[in-house]
Write an enzyme that holds these catalytic residues in place. Sequence first.
Site, mmCIF file in Angstrom:
data_model
loop_
_atom_site.group_PDB
_atom_site.id
_atom_site.type_symbol
_atom_site.label_atom_id
_atom_site.label_comp_id
_atom_site.label_asym_id
_atom_site.label_seq_id
_atom_site.Cartn_x
_atom_site.Cartn_y
_atom_site.Cartn_z
ATOM 1 N N GLU A 37 17.919 -10.848 6.538
ATOM 2 C CA GLU A 37 17.694 -11.549 5.275
ATOM 3 C C GLU A 37 17.650 -10.618 4.067
ATOM 4 O O GLU A 37 18.536 -10.666 3.211
ATOM 5 C CB GLU A 37 16.390 -12.335 5.381
ATOM 6 C CG GLU A 37 16.303 -13.470 4.401
ATOM 7 C CD GLU A 37 15.019 -14.258 4.562
ATOM 8 O OE1 GLU A 37 14.341 -14.120 5.592
ATOM 9 O OE2 GLU A 37 14.701 -15.012 3.624
ATOM 10 N N CYS A 43 7.089 -7.903 2.481
ATOM 11 C CA CYS A 43 6.303 -7.142 1.505
ATOM 12 C C CYS A 43 6.977 -7.096 0.132
ATOM 13 O O CYS A 43 6.401 -7.504 -0.866
ATOM 14 C CB CYS A 43 6.077 -5.742 2.054
ATOM 15 S SG CYS A 43 5.364 -4.618 0.864
ATOM 16 N N HIS A 447 -15.167 12.508 -15.514
ATOM 17 C CA HIS A 447 -15.925 11.573 -16.363
ATOM 18 C C HIS A 447 -15.145 11.295 -17.640
ATOM 19 O O HIS A 447 -14.591 12.233 -18.213
ATOM 20 C CB HIS A 447 -17.280 12.184 -16.722
ATOM 21 C CG HIS A 447 -18.051 11.346 -17.686
ATOM 22 N ND1 HIS A 447 -18.719 10.202 -17.293
ATOM 23 C CD2 HIS A 447 -18.235 11.456 -19.033
ATOM 24 C CE1 HIS A 447 -19.294 9.657 -18.346
ATOM 25 N NE2 HIS A 447 -19.015 10.385 -19.419
HETATM 26 C C1 LIG Z 1 1.852 -13.514 -0.013
HETATM 27 C C2 LIG Z 1 1.648 -12.207 0.698
HETATM 28 C C3 LIG Z 1 1.039 -11.158 0.046
HETATM 29 C C4 LIG Z 1 0.852 -9.946 0.705
HETATM 30 N N1 LIG Z 1 0.246 -8.923 0.050
HETATM 31 C C5 LIG Z 1 0.045 -7.750 0.674
HETATM 32 C C6 LIG Z 1 -0.549 -6.652 0.005
HETATM 33 O O1 LIG Z 1 -0.900 -6.739 -1.170
HETATM 34 N N2 LIG Z 1 -0.712 -5.492 0.686
HETATM 35 C C7 LIG Z 1 -0.336 -5.362 2.003
HETATM 36 O O2 LIG Z 1 -0.510 -4.282 2.583
HETATM 37 N N3 LIG Z 1 0.238 -6.387 2.659
HETATM 38 C C8 LIG Z 1 0.441 -7.568 2.034
HETATM 39 N N4 LIG Z 1 1.056 -8.579 2.696
HETATM 40 C C9 LIG Z 1 1.451 -8.364 4.107
HETATM 41 C C10 LIG Z 1 2.760 -7.561 4.169
HETATM 42 O O3 LIG Z 1 3.773 -8.253 3.484
HETATM 43 C C11 LIG Z 1 3.139 -7.343 5.624
HETATM 44 O O4 LIG Z 1 2.059 -6.732 6.297
HETATM 45 C C12 LIG Z 1 4.355 -6.449 5.754
HETATM 46 O O5 LIG Z 1 5.472 -6.995 5.103
HETATM 47 C C13 LIG Z 1 4.677 -6.231 7.236
HETATM 48 O O6 LIG Z 1 5.793 -5.413 7.353
HETATM 49 P P1 LIG Z 1 6.758 -5.521 8.620
HETATM 50 O O7 LIG Z 1 7.803 -4.475 8.407
HETATM 51 O O8 LIG Z 1 5.974 -5.490 9.858
HETATM 52 O O9 LIG Z 1 7.389 -6.973 8.548
HETATM 53 P P2 LIG Z 1 8.203 -7.815 7.372
HETATM 54 O O10 LIG Z 1 7.880 -7.259 6.064
HETATM 55 O O11 LIG Z 1 7.875 -9.196 7.706
HETATM 56 O O12 LIG Z 1 9.686 -7.456 7.709
HETATM 57 C C14 LIG Z 1 10.324 -7.910 8.864
HETATM 58 C C15 LIG Z 1 11.793 -8.023 8.563
HETATM 59 O O13 LIG Z 1 12.474 -8.291 9.784
HETATM 60 C C16 LIG Z 1 13.525 -9.202 9.535
HETATM 61 N N5 LIG Z 1 13.860 -9.819 10.821
HETATM 62 C C17 LIG Z 1 13.072 -10.614 11.571
HETATM 63 N N6 LIG Z 1 13.690 -10.913 12.724
HETATM 64 C C18 LIG Z 1 14.876 -10.283 12.696
HETATM 65 C C19 LIG Z 1 15.959 -10.188 13.616
HETATM 66 N N7 LIG Z 1 15.919 -10.801 14.789
HETATM 67 N N8 LIG Z 1 17.027 -9.448 13.260
HETATM 68 C C20 LIG Z 1 17.092 -8.815 12.054
HETATM 69 N N9 LIG Z 1 16.092 -8.873 11.158
HETATM 70 C C21 LIG Z 1 14.999 -9.587 11.491
HETATM 71 C C22 LIG Z 1 12.964 -10.129 8.486
HETATM 72 O O14 LIG Z 1 14.004 -10.759 7.757
HETATM 73 C C23 LIG Z 1 12.154 -9.172 7.629
HETATM 74 O O15 LIG Z 1 12.907 -8.676 6.549
HETATM 75 C C24 LIG Z 1 1.276 -9.797 2.054
HETATM 76 C C25 LIG Z 1 1.909 -10.858 2.706
HETATM 77 C C26 LIG Z 1 2.096 -12.041 2.040
HETATM 78 C C27 LIG Z 1 2.785 -13.160 2.755
#
Ligand SMILES: Cc1cc2nc3c(=O)[nH]c(=O)nc-3n(C[C@H](O)[C@H](O)[C@H](O)COP(=O)(O)OP(=O)(O)OC[C@H]3O[C@@H](n4cnc5c(N)ncnc54)[C@H](O)[C@@H]3O)c2cc1C
Length: 468
Positions: A37, A43, A447
């Site tokens: 995507e 994030c 400070h």
């Molecule tokens: C509204 C909101 C606010 C947030 N605010 C914060 C914050 O302020 N600070 C913080 O630390 N965290 C925050 N988070 C949490 C943070 O977004 C996640 O912890 C972080 O994005 C996790 O990273 P990740 O790489 O594990 O997964 P993701 O960021 O979810 O990335 C996974 C990726 O894998 C891709 N994918 C999935 N399956 C497949 C597949 N089969 N083949 C190819 N691609 C695939 C997806 O498209 C996605 O791009 C927030 C979350 C939300 C929903």
Amino acid sequence: MTDTAFDLLILGAGPGGYVAAIRGAQLGMKVAVIEREHLGGICLNWGCIPTKALLRTAEVAHLISHAKDYGITVSGTVSFDTAAIVKRSRQVAGQLSAGVKGLLKKNKVTVIDGQGKLLGGGRVSVEKAGAAVGTFAAKSIIIATGARARVLPGLEPDGKLVWTYKEAMVPTVLPKSLLVIGTGAIGVEFASFYRNMGVEVTLVEVLDRILPVEDEEISALAAKQFTKQGMKIRTSTKVVKLDKAADSVTATLDLGNGKTETVTVDRVISAVGIVGNTEGIGLEATKVKTDRGHIVTDGWLRTDEPGVYAIGDVCGPPWLAHKASHEGVLCVEKIAGVQGLHPIDARNIPGCTYSLPQIASVGLTEAKAKAAGYELRVGRFPFIGNGKAIALGEPEGLVKTVFDAKTGELLGAHMIGTEVTELIQGYTIAKTMEATEAELMHTIFPHPTLSEMMHESVLAAYGRAVHY
Ligand SMILES: Cc1cc2nc3c(=O)[nH]c(=O)nc-3n(C[C@H](O)[C@H](O)[C@H](O)COP(=O)(O)OP(=O)(O)OC[C@H]3O[C@@H](n4cnc5c(N)ncnc54)[C@H](O)[C@@H]3O)c2cc1C
């Protein structure tokens, strides 16, 4: 057709996957990252970054509404251009996602556009919109597919009246009233954003306090401040039913004492948790184990399938971007045989909520430290005793520090107030370095800064605070 071979294949380019890819490339590996995507994952595109852009708008609105306190007269009524607010948030997200693209290119990481699926035996197939993109092989595969909003029966989001974080981030008009279900960081941040935009917000939590993972004292102070801002907070309350009309929703609340109540709002945000993206990625072709919707790993992010690792949100809480990135680096360095690594200590992962006021913490809460059998020394320092906080016009807040009374080990720190999400890193470094009260007391703080409250809170734990 033969597979295209890599040293390292990564499924998902969120903060876990793309950071792992770059570190792998830096260590000399031939790396490919498969993304279905958007580079940067939740994030950058739908999570941390665009919400912070929205909350910045809320902060500016808040400051304008208090302009008089600073000697500034703002004439006329303050109004909001929802489209422009959302546009700015999307632009910020777009800029950062493009930045990730540039970083991957610079590090010679191959980006494969499509949905990846494990085939077993170190192989992965990729398809895009039903068409095969190719098959790939690697010595090491990292699953970094992230997570999505949890859906509870009866509270299913429909994208129109009942939103997840995605719809909540791109409203076309501001609702007049809003019910937010769930008071973790995501629910509280949206509640705070919309309240500061003038929306009537009701925040509902099934447990007995909001922000239930935070220290109880901080939860109570947050509830007090949100209530003062006009938010309605219902704890020990369960939303049991949502009845939808054409442009409103009536929620039935179970108040837990045999009584129910209904509340009618324009929109509902369901923020009741997160579930890992473990489906459709071919786990059945491997020995990878899952537990309650998340992949099971050891301290080095290894799954039960040799050569297959998992990092980030797909592995379970805490669902935080910095945890995902740190796991990505650790996992790749372990694969590369880097020496001197340590598994992650969950107690050193800071957590932040960027509401107004902000909340930040690291380590054990006072209650958890007590339950773990520690004898405690607890220091508290209020914002009202800090010169910079007063000069900023932000006198409400608290910095709380928890020490092991016997050894002086820093066990935890918990804060509420302006900019505490920046302050928490001081404590996080101290915790990682296993600092005691002695090093913290001997540290010289500039400070006037809010950081002086960290010093004072440490001193307060030993009856030595100077300014309060
Ligand atoms: C509204 C909101 C606010 C947030 N605010 C914060 C914050 O302020 N600070 C913080 O630390 N965290 C925050 N988070 C949490 C943070 O977004 C996640 O912890 C972080 O994005 C996790 O990273 P990740 O790489 O594990 O997964 P993701 O960021 O979810 O990335 C996974 C990726 O894998 C891709 N994918 C999935 N399956 C497949 C597949 N089969 N083949 C190819 N691609 C695939 C997806 O498209 C996605 O791009 C927030 C979350 C939300 C929903």
